[in-house]
Structure formats: C-alpha cells, structure tokens
Scaffold this motif. Sequence first.
Motif: not given
Length: 266
Positions: A25-29, A31-35, A244-245, A249-252
């Motif tokens: 989840f930390m790695e997913v986040i 990716g979210i923040e990057r977008i 993960t990242e 990114e796709e979620c974001a």
Amino acid sequence: YQKKAKSIHLNTIAVVVPDIHNTYFMEVIQGIERIVEKHGIEVVMCNTDERPDKEIRCLDVLEQMGVSGVIAVPVSDEETFNADYLMNMNNNEIPVVLLDRDLPNCNIDGVFMDNYNSAFQATQKFIMNNHRNIAIISGPITSTSGLARLNGYQAALQNYNIPIQEDLILHGDFKFELSYNLTKNLISSRPDVTAIFATNSRMSMGSLFALTELGLAIPEDISFISCGRLGLEYSLITSILYPTESIGEECAKILLDKMRTGKSVS
C-alpha cells in the motif's frame, strides 16, 4: 452531524488502506502522489486496521472534511452498511475509486489485480516441483482478494487431481501475528508439509519469522512463495510481484477523471 462545506479541502484526496505497515500500500500511495501532485492536490491517508467500525469512522471524518475524492481498499464485501456508505459518497459529492478489493453490485470504478490466477500459478509452481502437501495462509474470505487467492489455490490442486486438505488451509487476517501463530501450529500438527503459500506480504513475514524460529531453512527444509514484495532481508524468497506504483497511478488517473466530470469512467 452537520456536514462542513466541501470547499474546505477541495485540493485534498484521501487514500483509505487496511494496513499502513504493508509495503504494497505504501508503494501504491507513492504512485498516487506522483500523479496528483502535478495537479496541486495533496494526499491524506487513513488506516482502517481491517476493522469495519474504524473504516466507517474514517469515511465519516473524510466526508465532514470535504475531501475532493477517495481511493479506498474496502475491509469486507459483506459489510453492507460500509458498502452503502461508499456507494452514497460516490453517487453524491465525493467520487470514490476502489483499490485491490471490489464491492459486488456497487458499480464503483476501481483497479483490481488478477488474484485468482496469481494464486493458481503459485500453487502450480509448487506442484510442478513435486510438492503435494501444500499449505496456504489465506486472507479473510470476506474480502474479494482473499477469496480469489484461496479459490485459485484450490483450483490448481483440483486441476492436478490433488486432494484439498482442509487442515492445510490456514485462515489468516492479512496480518503478521496470526500468520506467525498459524505457521507454528501447522508445523507442529503437519510436519509433512513441504510448501507454504502466504497470500500477502505481512502474513509472509509472520510465517517466515515462525519458520526461522523453528530452525527450518528455505528451500532446503520447506518451500515458500509470498504474494507480495518482501523486505531486503527476504530477497531470496520467491514472491508474486504486482506493479504497485503503476496501480497507484492508474487509481489516481481514474479519480481525477471522476473529479473533473463527476461521472463514472467505466
């Protein structure tokens, strides 16, 4: 309670995860923040600890804050009140994107992994290496990801005409401590087990810690596959890795589209 104006946190989105200690989840986040940071949007994180009551409290606070959107990993698909809460948020003022775990019949956009085939292939790898007594440490079957991984494991055994042994199905909770205890009990009761498939990284670490305490080496004494990336200290353990990242990114991107249009993107 009385709702506060949504504009209070118009440039903030929330990510609701079940376990902040899980590196997935930390790695997913990240990716979210990057977008979203490219759009001047900040990210706040809520941890539900896999508890439906805490999930509701988190969602309630976020709604009162007036965040612009939510990316959520639901605790369970059997908690109808929680599912309805997310669906109402999504249908009204706050767009929602689901991550990893789906909510049947809710029609909320999301990004989901192929958990069934990942588990099938992991179990198949054991079978192709002549293992027959293969244990699984599954997650809660009330979560779509936990159930899909368990179903994939069972389907692989059935595909190769290997009997499903109920005492080799260990029902975990996606956390370290229970997996640690389940593994110790397993080795005590079934010393003939030759392989373990742990279905998330936190449970993998709990299981591996128990095996180390018992003096069992991998792969010399027992084979092991983790569903999810482990730390550097476990770099030699076979793992199922997800992008993960890229998932974050796709979620974001989906959430940003919904925030702009106010409509589902599916």
